[in-house]
Design a protein around this motif. Structure first.
Motif, short mmCIF file in Angstrom:
data_model
loop_
_atom_site.label_atom_id
_atom_site.label_comp_id
_atom_site.label_asym_id
_atom_site.label_seq_id
_atom_site.Cartn_x
_atom_site.Cartn_y
_atom_site.Cartn_z
N GLY A 11 74.73 25.55 60.20
CA GLY A 11 74.70 27.19 60.44
C GLY A 11 73.82 27.33 61.55
O GLY A 11 74.03 28.38 62.33
N GLY A 12 72.74 27.08 61.70
CA GLY A 12 71.86 27.09 62.75
C GLY A 12 72.30 26.80 64.25
O GLY A 12 72.24 27.50 65.13
N LEU A 13 73.12 25.84 64.18
CA LEU A 13 73.62 25.36 65.50
C LEU A 13 74.78 26.43 66.03
O LEU A 13 74.72 26.58 67.09
CB LEU A 13 74.45 23.89 65.24
N GLU A 14 75.69 27.01 64.81
CA GLU A 14 76.53 27.92 65.32
C GLU A 14 75.70 29.16 65.69
O GLU A 14 76.33 29.75 66.53
CB GLU A 14 77.45 28.22 63.89
N ALA A 15 74.46 29.54 65.14
CA ALA A 15 74.01 30.90 65.48
C ALA A 15 73.48 30.41 66.86
O ALA A 15 73.38 31.58 67.64
CB ALA A 15 72.86 31.04 64.54
N LEU A 16 72.81 29.16 67.21
CA LEU A 16 72.35 29.26 68.48
C LEU A 16 73.48 29.17 69.56
O LEU A 16 73.42 29.82 70.84
CB LEU A 16 71.57 27.65 68.56
N GLN A 17 74.64 28.51 69.18
CA GLN A 17 75.70 28.73 70.10
C GLN A 17 76.15 30.15 70.31
O GLN A 17 76.45 30.57 71.47
CB GLN A 17 76.89 27.97 69.59
N ALA A 18 76.24 31.07 69.23
CA ALA A 18 76.59 32.32 69.54
C ALA A 18 75.80 33.00 70.29
O ALA A 18 76.22 33.84 71.28
CB ALA A 18 76.85 33.20 68.13
N ARG A 19 74.33 32.86 69.99
CA ARG A 19 73.41 33.54 70.92
C ARG A 19 73.38 33.11 72.33
O ARG A 19 73.25 33.97 73.24
CB ARG A 19 71.82 32.97 70.29
N PHE A 20 73.78 31.96 72.64
CA PHE A 20 73.84 31.44 73.93
C PHE A 20 75.07 32.22 74.75
O PHE A 20 75.26 32.56 75.82
CB PHE A 20 74.06 29.95 73.93
N GLY A 21 76.37 32.14 73.76
CA GLY A 21 77.40 32.69 74.38
C GLY A 21 77.18 34.49 74.71
O GLY A 21 77.76 34.82 75.77
N LEU A 22 76.42 34.97 73.80
CA LEU A 22 76.25 36.40 74.07
C LEU A 22 75.46 36.41 75.34
O LEU A 22 75.59 37.49 76.28
CB LEU A 22 75.42 36.89 73.05
N ARG A 23 74.27 35.72 75.63
CA ARG A 23 73.43 35.88 76.75
C ARG A 23 74.23 35.47 77.89
O ARG A 23 74.22 36.11 79.17
CB ARG A 23 72.31 34.60 76.78
#
Length: 150
Positions: A11-23
């Protein structure tokens, strides 16, 4: 400062990936404002083409899934492959019916053997006893034979 070697939950990995994608998307949007008009139009056309291809791929996948479910196969069986899993599904469906038919045949065979054994017992009792011929025509004689003797 975070240690880069720490294990992140899924779940934390998915959140990090989503944040990176948004950036990345935000940076690309900022940079796209500075691009010449013809380059931005080509990028827009490429984006629309990629989205259309993704839609077609999803429709094809959905049609394949619908066809598989429509054929009566379960989703778990379709994961194993096409014709082979279909064959196993048909075999698994036919086994209970075959067992039921075999059970009926066994019951019928056992019932027939029981009737034959009862008739043989009566015949053996008739042949073993010294009975006058008039006793054979008596309706209670068969009942007499069925009663166990001590």
């Amino acid at each position: 400062m975070k240690n880069p070697n720490t294990i992140v939950s899924s779940g934390g990995l998915e959140a990090l990936q989503a944040r990176f994608g948004l950036r990345v998307a935000a940076r690309l949007n900022e940079a796209s404002r500075e691009l010449p008009h013809d380059v931005s139009e080509r990028l827009k056309a490429s984006r629309e083409l990629a989205l259309e291809r993704a839609r077609l791929a999803r429709r094809a996948e959905a049609a394949t899934n619908t066809q598989t479910v429509g054929n009566g196969s379960s989703a778990a069986l379709t994961l194993g492959g096409g014709n082979r899993s279909d064959w196993w599904f048909k075999l698994a469906s036919a086994l209970p019916i075959a067992a039921l038919v075999a059970g009926f045949l066994f019951i019928e065979h056992a019932h027939t053997r029981q009737q034959i054994a009862a008739a043989a017992e009566i015949a053996a009792a008739l042949l073993a006893d010294d009975v006058p011929p008039a006793a054979y025509s008596d309706p209670g004689f068969v009942e007499f034979l069925k009663v166990p003797r001590d």
